[in-house]
Write an enzyme that holds these catalytic residues in place. Sequence first.
Site, PDB file in Angstrom:
ATOM      1  N   TYR A 151      96.748 150.560  95.321  1.00 11.34           N
ATOM      2  CA  TYR A 151      96.024 151.386  96.287  1.00 11.34           C
ATOM      3  C   TYR A 151      96.960 151.794  97.427  1.00 11.34           C
ATOM      4  CZ  TYR A 151      92.196 152.612  99.531  1.00 11.34           C
ATOM      5  OH  TYR A 151      91.348 153.254 100.401  1.00 11.34           O
ATOM      6  N   THR A 162      81.273 151.475 103.247  1.00 13.92           N
ATOM      7  CA  THR A 162      81.056 152.429 102.165  1.00 13.92           C
ATOM      8  C   THR A 162      80.852 151.672 100.856  1.00 13.92           C
ATOM      9  OG1 THR A 162      83.351 152.657 101.413  1.00 13.92           O
ATOM     10  CG2 THR A 162      82.705 153.961 103.340  1.00 13.92           C
TER      11      THR A 162
END
Length: 277
Positions: free
Chosen positions: A154, A189
């Site tokens: 990531y 989120t």
Amino acid sequence: MGTERQVALVTGAASGIGRATAVELARCGHDLVLVDVNAEPLAEAAREVEAQGGRAWTQTRDLARKSEVLDCAAQALEDAGQVDLLYNNAGVLYMGHAREMRLEDWEWVIDVNLWAPIRMTHALLPHMLARGSGQIACTASTAGLVPMPHLVAYTLTKHALVGMCESLALEVEPQGVGVSVVAPGQITTGLVTGGRFDGAARARGALDMLGSGAGYPLDQAAREIARGLVEKRRRILVGREVAPLWWIKRVSPALSHRLGKFLFAELEKRTTTGARN
């Protein structure tokens, strides 16, 4: 398309930052091309955009697939006639030790987080340059500015996006096309729910830690991101911890590295044992 409203294409628009920012952009006067792999929540996002006075087109796409990305860009131009703002927001993560990652895990993260923005930018940049206006933005996160333990792939993709955007800006800003990097910190989120992990314990710990609602409020983050995009700011930092961590990395890479080691140990504890102290 002879409309006065600008058109924004937002990927990862069915949830989280993408969905909330799309709604805010509709409030700011944009029509939206909404793109996501999940059809049902994408339709819900479209209704929210329309409730704010914006027109919405939806595309259900798997951005890990090259053909899907290129078809997405072409269809957006066919449907809306123009794309004034491309917001490459869709992202996925693998959390855990790099030694446990399969090659297909690396490829999945890189395809969605990096290749999709590259391909989408490649497809739509000529359209913007021909019109002498437009804007390209990418969600890079804190991991695009400082190293993040347990998130090697990531972090790789997010650092690459920062480099791409900063370099691209030097080339295309004189031709009327702006480039923005969005760097959110820990925002509440659904990113973690669709992630991959190096074990069940890590998944449970990550969901507990990152999905607990303790992050920066999503609605506030979306307002700040939308405002930054409308203002065409080159760097949009969102969240309490982002600017301090970036400042430490710039002033003292050695201190940033030591802080990273501390974060690694803390994440290892909190995402495998559930410990809080």
